[in-house]
Design an enzyme around this catalytic site. Structure first.
Site, PDB file in Angstrom:
ATOM      1  N   ASP A  41       0.837  -1.211   0.000  1.00 27.51           N
ATOM      2  CA  ASP A  41       0.000   0.000   0.000  1.00 27.51           C
ATOM      3  C   ASP A  41       0.869   1.258   0.000  1.00 27.51           C
ATOM      4  OD1 ASP A  41      -2.399   1.342  -0.064  1.00 27.51           O
ATOM      5  OD2 ASP A  41      -2.685   1.294   2.108  1.00 27.51           O
ATOM      6  N   GLU A  88     -12.070  -4.687  -4.375  1.00 27.97           N
ATOM      7  CA  GLU A  88     -12.555  -3.320  -4.181  1.00 27.97           C
ATOM      8  C   GLU A  88     -11.826  -2.327  -5.088  1.00 27.97           C
ATOM      9  OE1 GLU A  88     -11.845  -5.491  -1.672  1.00 27.97           O
ATOM     10  OE2 GLU A  88     -13.956  -5.874  -1.206  1.00 27.97           O
ATOM     11  N   ASN A  89     -10.603  -2.659  -5.489  1.00 29.43           N
ATOM     12  CA  ASN A  89      -9.847  -1.745  -6.358  1.00 29.43           C
ATOM     13  C   ASN A  89     -10.501  -1.577  -7.732  1.00 29.43           C
ATOM     14  OD1 ASN A  89      -6.590  -2.848  -5.090  1.00 29.43           O
ATOM     15  ND2 ASN A  89      -7.848  -1.135  -4.406  1.00 29.43           N
ATOM     16  N   TRP A  90     -11.400  -2.511  -8.121  1.00 30.19           N
ATOM     17  CA  TRP A  90     -12.141  -2.329  -9.385  1.00 30.19           C
ATOM     18  C   TRP A  90     -12.965  -1.044  -9.348  1.00 30.19           C
ATOM     19  CZ3 TRP A  90     -10.580  -4.759 -13.455  1.00 30.19           C
ATOM     20  CH2 TRP A  90     -10.134  -6.079 -13.395  1.00 30.19           C
ATOM     21  N   ARG A  92     -11.984   1.854  -8.445  1.00 27.65           N
ATOM     22  CA  ARG A  92     -11.177   3.062  -8.670  1.00 27.65           C
ATOM     23  C   ARG A  92     -11.493   3.666 -10.040  1.00 27.65           C
ATOM     24  NH1 ARG A  92      -5.255   2.461  -5.866  1.00 27.65           N
ATOM     25  NH2 ARG A  92      -6.044   1.717  -3.860  1.00 27.65           N
ATOM     26  N   ARG A 209       2.228  -4.902   6.165  1.00 28.36           N
ATOM     27  CA  ARG A 209       1.457  -3.857   5.484  1.00 28.36           C
ATOM     28  C   ARG A 209       2.290  -2.590   5.471  1.00 28.36           C
ATOM     29  NH1 ARG A 209      -4.686  -2.543   4.522  1.00 28.36           N
ATOM     30  NH2 ARG A 209      -4.383  -0.643   3.354  1.00 28.36           N
ATOM     31  N   VAL A 216      -6.546  -4.941   7.310  1.00 31.96           N
ATOM     32  CA  VAL A 216      -6.170  -6.007   6.372  1.00 31.96           C
ATOM     33  C   VAL A 216      -6.894  -5.915   5.035  1.00 31.96           C
ATOM     34  CG1 VAL A 216      -5.254  -7.644   8.052  1.00 31.96           C
ATOM     35  CG2 VAL A 216      -7.689  -7.644   7.576  1.00 31.96           C
ATOM     36  N   SER A 217      -7.862  -5.014   4.926  1.00 33.17           N
ATOM     37  CA  SER A 217      -8.469  -4.707   3.624  1.00 33.17           C
ATOM     38  C   SER A 217      -8.825  -5.944   2.800  1.00 33.17           C
ATOM     39  CB  SER A 217      -7.549  -3.770   2.814  1.00 33.17           C
ATOM     40  OG  SER A 217      -7.286  -2.589   3.533  1.00 33.17           O
ATOM     41  N   GLU A 228       1.914 -13.340  12.032  1.00 33.86           N
ATOM     42  CA  GLU A 228       2.448 -12.209  12.783  1.00 33.86           C
ATOM     43  C   GLU A 228       2.296 -10.964  11.918  1.00 33.86           C
ATOM     44  OE1 GLU A 228       3.470 -12.293  15.892  1.00 33.86           O
ATOM     45  OE2 GLU A 228       3.070 -14.456  15.987  1.00 33.86           O
TER      46      GLU A 228
HETATM   47  C1  IPE Z   1      -5.081  -2.779  -0.255  1.00 34.36           C
HETATM   48  O1  IPE Z   1      -4.801  -1.453  -0.470  1.00 34.36           O
HETATM   49  C2  IPE Z   1      -5.158  -3.514  -1.576  1.00 34.36           C
HETATM   50  C3  IPE Z   1      -3.882  -3.742  -2.218  1.00 34.36           C
HETATM   51  C4  IPE Z   1      -2.706  -3.428  -1.726  1.00 34.36           C
HETATM   52  C5  IPE Z   1      -3.937  -4.383  -3.503  1.00 34.36           C
HETATM   53  P1  IPE Z   1      -5.986  -0.372  -0.611  1.00 34.36           P
HETATM   54  O2  IPE Z   1      -5.347   0.945  -0.802  1.00 34.36           O
HETATM   55  O3  IPE Z   1      -6.951  -0.810  -1.639  1.00 34.36           O
HETATM   56  O4  IPE Z   1      -6.681  -0.499   0.821  1.00 34.36           O
HETATM   57  P2  IPE Z   1      -7.540   0.538   1.653  1.00 34.36           P
HETATM   58  O5  IPE Z   1      -8.483   1.198   0.696  1.00 34.36           O
HETATM   59  O6  IPE Z   1      -6.570   1.528   2.236  1.00 34.36           O
HETATM   60  O7  IPE Z   1      -8.204  -0.274   2.712  1.00 34.36           O
HETATM   61  C1  IPE Z   2      -1.321   0.344  -3.473  1.00 32.65           C
HETATM   62  O1  IPE Z   2      -1.165   1.717  -3.454  1.00 32.65           O
HETATM   63  C2  IPE Z   2      -1.577  -0.197  -4.865  1.00 32.65           C
HETATM   64  C3  IPE Z   2      -2.936  -0.738  -5.060  1.00 32.65           C
HETATM   65  C4  IPE Z   2      -3.848  -0.826  -4.133  1.00 32.65           C
HETATM   66  C5  IPE Z   2      -3.273  -1.201  -6.385  1.00 32.65           C
HETATM   67  P1  IPE Z   2      -2.413   2.687  -3.490  1.00 32.65           P
HETATM   68  O2  IPE Z   2      -2.758   2.956  -4.897  1.00 32.65           O
HETATM   69  O3  IPE Z   2      -3.507   2.184  -2.651  1.00 32.65           O
HETATM   70  O4  IPE Z   2      -1.770   3.987  -2.838  1.00 32.65           O
HETATM   71  P2  IPE Z   2      -2.407   4.920  -1.720  1.00 32.65           P
HETATM   72  O5  IPE Z   2      -2.863   4.033  -0.609  1.00 32.65           O
HETATM   73  O6  IPE Z   2      -3.529   5.647  -2.365  1.00 32.65           O
HETATM   74  O7  IPE Z   2      -1.291   5.813  -1.290  1.00 32.65           O
HETATM   75 MG    MG Z   3      -4.031   2.358  -0.686  1.00 37.02          MG
END
Ligand code: IPE
Ligand code: IPE
Ligand code: MG
EC number: 2.5.1.-
Length: 264
Positions: A41, A88-90, A92, A209, A216-217, A228
């Protein structure tokens, strides 16, 4: 006669003497986690802090993936699982999703041969049918190419969500029971595990993380029952091998009790 396995080389950077020494010290210090899982992240925040676009953070994140993968294999981690794109990233913005998919296709294509030469098996878990066709194809080819490798298994969690995974397992088990192939009374933890996307992989010992969030998303909810946890403020693009060694040192200092009591 035993011959030492060749050094792992993914980054194209010659390993320094001081890194070799750091790795030897880490191995002498305590156990190396067999399975390390990372929630990668903070790519966007890293980019923003540099005045750059989010996609630049994702690209720099790939550099971290290469470095961490190489170092993990060198210190003897057997399984490295990277949370690469969540269910959930879908949600974005479309431009970011397509930039991430493009990066995935290019990276898998570019790295497959190198992973193979270095004895690393590539594996993918998640709702892969949602990925663009080219992504599915590149992944499938890279996974097939590297399927017999044994030095380390690198698993990419793509279009992955633990709730998707657990719901799918429940559905499959229910279908088998309804078809009379499975006695509901015989469903055990092992039955559930056998229906998870991670079937065949050991549970993570260490869950990292990056970027400071204590959550843990929707990642490996079943499998991290006794992992751990390690959270670092460092965003993923700045998480390189030294940061991995810090996480492993922290892991080595833990007292894993698995619900039991310590003897003595
Ligand atoms: C978790 O990061 C998902 C991945 C690293 C692929 P996110 O950025 O999507 O998680 P949230 O939104 O902070 O919970
Ligand atoms: C993790 O970085 C990559 C993915 C979740 C695909 P982010 O894109 O979530 O970056 P932040 O959390 O917005 O900084
Ligand atoms: Mg993120």
């Amino acid at each position: 006669m035993d011959t030492a396995p060749p050094a792992v080389a993914l980054t194209g950077v010659t390993q320094t003497e001081s890194d070799r020494a750091a790795q030897a010290a880490l191995q002498a210090r305590g156990p190396i986690p067999a399975h390390v899982a990372c929630i990668m992240d903070g790519n966007g925040r890293w980019a923003k802090a540099q005045g750059k676009r989010r996609v630049t953070g994702h690209r720099e994140g790939v550099v971290s993936v290469r470095d961490v993968t190489e170092a993990a294999a060198q210190i003897g981690v057997g399984y490295l699982t990277l949370y690469t794109f969540s269910t959930e990233n879908w949600g974005r913005p479309a431009a970011e999703v397509s930039a991430l998919m493009e990066l995935l296709v290019r990276t898998v294509r570019k790295e497959a041969e190198k992973l193979h030469e270095n004895g690393i098996r590539l594996h993918a878990i998640g709702d892969l049918g949602r990925l663009p066709d080219r992504g599915q194809r590149e992944l499938r080819e890279a996974c097939e190419l590297t399927a017999a490798n044994e030095r380390m298994t690198l698993t990419l969690a793509l279009s992955y969500g633990a709730r998707w995974e657990i719901a799918r397992a429940a559905r499959q088990i229910a279908e088998e029971a309804a078809a009379g192939r499975l006695d509901p009374a015989a469903v055990t933890e092992e039955t559930v595990e056998a229906h998870l996307a991670t079937r065949g992989l050991p549970d993570p010992d260490l869950l990292v993380r990056t970027a400071g969030e204590f959550r843990v998303s929707n990642f490996l909810l079943w499998q991290i029952a006794y992992a751990e946890l390690y959270v670092t403020e460092r965003p993923w693009p700045a998480f390189r091998r030294d940061a991995l060694y810090d996480a492993v040192r922290s892991y080595q200092d833990r007292d894993r009790r698995f619900g039991g009591v310590r003897e003595g």
